[in-house]
Design a protein around this motif. Sequence first.
Motif, mmCIF file in Angstrom:
data_model
loop_
_atom_site.group_PDB
_atom_site.id
_atom_site.type_symbol
_atom_site.label_atom_id
_atom_site.label_comp_id
_atom_site.label_asym_id
_atom_site.label_seq_id
_atom_site.Cartn_x
_atom_site.Cartn_y
_atom_site.Cartn_z
ATOM 1 N N GLY A 61 78.848 -0.490 32.586
ATOM 2 C CA GLY A 61 77.738 -0.017 33.567
ATOM 3 C C GLY A 61 77.195 -1.576 34.143
ATOM 4 N N ALA A 62 76.152 -1.152 34.719
ATOM 5 C CA ALA A 62 75.544 -2.110 35.859
ATOM 6 C C ALA A 62 74.050 -1.829 35.778
ATOM 7 C CB ALA A 62 76.083 -2.564 37.127
ATOM 8 N N GLY A 63 73.159 -3.004 35.625
ATOM 9 C CA GLY A 63 71.834 -3.004 35.640
ATOM 10 C C GLY A 63 71.274 -2.186 34.600
ATOM 11 N N LEU A 64 70.302 -1.206 35.044
ATOM 12 C CA LEU A 64 69.779 -0.295 33.948
ATOM 13 C C LEU A 64 70.654 0.751 33.821
ATOM 14 C CD1 LEU A 64 65.998 -0.407 34.895
ATOM 15 C CD2 LEU A 64 67.247 -1.412 32.957
ATOM 16 N N LEU A 65 71.453 1.278 34.575
ATOM 17 C CA LEU A 65 72.506 2.378 34.379
ATOM 18 C C LEU A 65 73.731 2.227 33.482
ATOM 19 C CD1 LEU A 65 73.006 5.203 34.996
ATOM 20 C CD2 LEU A 65 74.149 4.523 37.095
ATOM 21 N N ARG A 66 73.441 2.340 32.459
ATOM 22 C CA ARG A 66 74.583 2.257 31.447
ATOM 23 C C ARG A 66 75.257 3.449 30.776
ATOM 24 N NH1 ARG A 66 75.717 -3.404 31.481
ATOM 25 N NH2 ARG A 66 73.868 -4.328 32.411
ATOM 26 N N ALA A 67 76.141 3.190 29.944
ATOM 27 C CA ALA A 67 77.086 4.218 29.480
ATOM 28 C C ALA A 67 77.513 3.424 27.818
ATOM 29 C CB ALA A 67 78.306 4.765 29.984
ATOM 30 N N ILE A 68 77.191 4.390 26.923
ATOM 31 C CA ILE A 68 77.795 3.748 25.529
ATOM 32 C C ILE A 68 79.013 4.671 25.261
ATOM 33 C CG2 ILE A 68 77.068 3.518 23.029
ATOM 34 C CD1 ILE A 68 74.066 3.378 24.009
ATOM 35 N N GLU A 69 80.107 3.887 25.037
ATOM 36 C CA GLU A 69 81.375 4.782 24.721
ATOM 37 C C GLU A 69 81.527 4.793 23.169
ATOM 38 O OE1 GLU A 69 84.029 2.056 26.428
ATOM 39 O OE2 GLU A 69 83.817 2.991 28.548
ATOM 40 N N LEU A 70 81.790 6.128 22.750
ATOM 41 C CA LEU A 70 81.597 6.429 21.369
ATOM 42 C C LEU A 70 83.112 6.561 21.048
ATOM 43 C CD1 LEU A 70 78.882 8.836 21.287
ATOM 44 C CD2 LEU A 70 78.633 6.358 20.814
ATOM 45 N N SER A 71 83.378 6.408 19.737
ATOM 46 C CA SER A 71 84.895 6.608 19.222
ATOM 47 C C SER A 71 85.205 8.077 18.519
ATOM 48 C CB SER A 71 85.091 5.671 18.092
ATOM 49 O OG SER A 71 84.332 5.935 17.173
ATOM 50 N N ALA A 72 84.056 8.901 18.899
ATOM 51 C CA ALA A 72 84.341 10.517 18.344
ATOM 52 C C ALA A 72 83.484 11.255 19.568
ATOM 53 C CB ALA A 72 83.781 10.503 16.938
ATOM 54 N N ASP A 73 83.929 12.386 19.594
ATOM 55 C CA ASP A 73 83.234 13.318 20.236
ATOM 56 C C ASP A 73 81.955 13.766 19.962
ATOM 57 O OD1 ASP A 73 85.484 13.085 22.173
ATOM 58 O OD2 ASP A 73 86.343 14.755 21.524
ATOM 59 N N VAL A 74 81.130 13.081 19.762
ATOM 60 C CA VAL A 74 79.697 13.371 19.283
ATOM 61 C C VAL A 74 78.316 13.193 20.048
ATOM 62 C CG1 VAL A 74 80.591 13.002 16.714
ATOM 63 C CG2 VAL A 74 79.435 11.169 18.102
ATOM 64 N N GLY B 144 77.612 -3.553 15.918
ATOM 65 C CA GLY B 144 78.784 -3.166 15.299
ATOM 66 C C GLY B 144 78.978 -2.077 14.505
ATOM 67 N N HIS B 145 78.392 -1.154 15.093
ATOM 68 C CA HIS B 145 78.549 0.349 14.481
ATOM 69 C C HIS B 145 79.951 0.763 14.798
ATOM 70 C CE1 HIS B 145 77.814 4.428 13.508
ATOM 71 N NE2 HIS B 145 76.557 4.472 12.859
ATOM 72 N N PRO B 146 80.633 1.725 13.893
ATOM 73 C CA PRO B 146 82.049 1.896 14.051
ATOM 74 C C PRO B 146 82.098 3.158 15.033
ATOM 75 C CG PRO B 146 81.122 2.684 11.745
ATOM 76 C CD PRO B 146 80.077 1.826 12.496
ATOM 77 N N LEU B 147 81.014 3.628 15.253
ATOM 78 C CA LEU B 147 81.119 4.912 16.335
ATOM 79 C C LEU B 147 80.993 4.332 17.727
ATOM 80 C CD1 LEU B 147 78.972 7.909 14.981
ATOM 81 C CD2 LEU B 147 81.411 7.795 15.752
ATOM 82 N N ILE B 148 80.346 2.914 18.099
ATOM 83 C CA ILE B 148 80.459 2.445 19.127
ATOM 84 C C ILE B 148 81.832 1.739 19.591
ATOM 85 C CG2 ILE B 148 78.929 0.947 20.763
ATOM 86 C CD1 ILE B 148 76.463 1.395 18.915
#
Length: 84
Positions: A17-30, A8-12
């Motif tokens: 993704g699928a399997g072990l290949l994942r991407a965490i999308e952030l709400s800022a360019d950090v 529940g982090h505001p930046l997340i």
Amino acid sequence: MDAVTALGHPLIRGVRGAGLLRAIELSADVAAVVADRALDAGFIINAPTADVLRLAPPLVITTAQVDLFVAALPALLEGLEPAS
């Protein structure tokens, strides 16, 4: 995926993704800052774009190791501001 979203982090903004290949999308360019912090903490991730963290662990990663990263993620994001 669910554990990262459950933080529940505001930046997340989301996880994709699928399997072990994942991407965490952030709400800022950090993402570059977070990737550097992660490396300092012993996690190898990268930032393919300014607002995305890419996770591509080895196939031999354990559930305990994944749990360590998820537990560390809030501290890696600490002090960074989400986009307004």
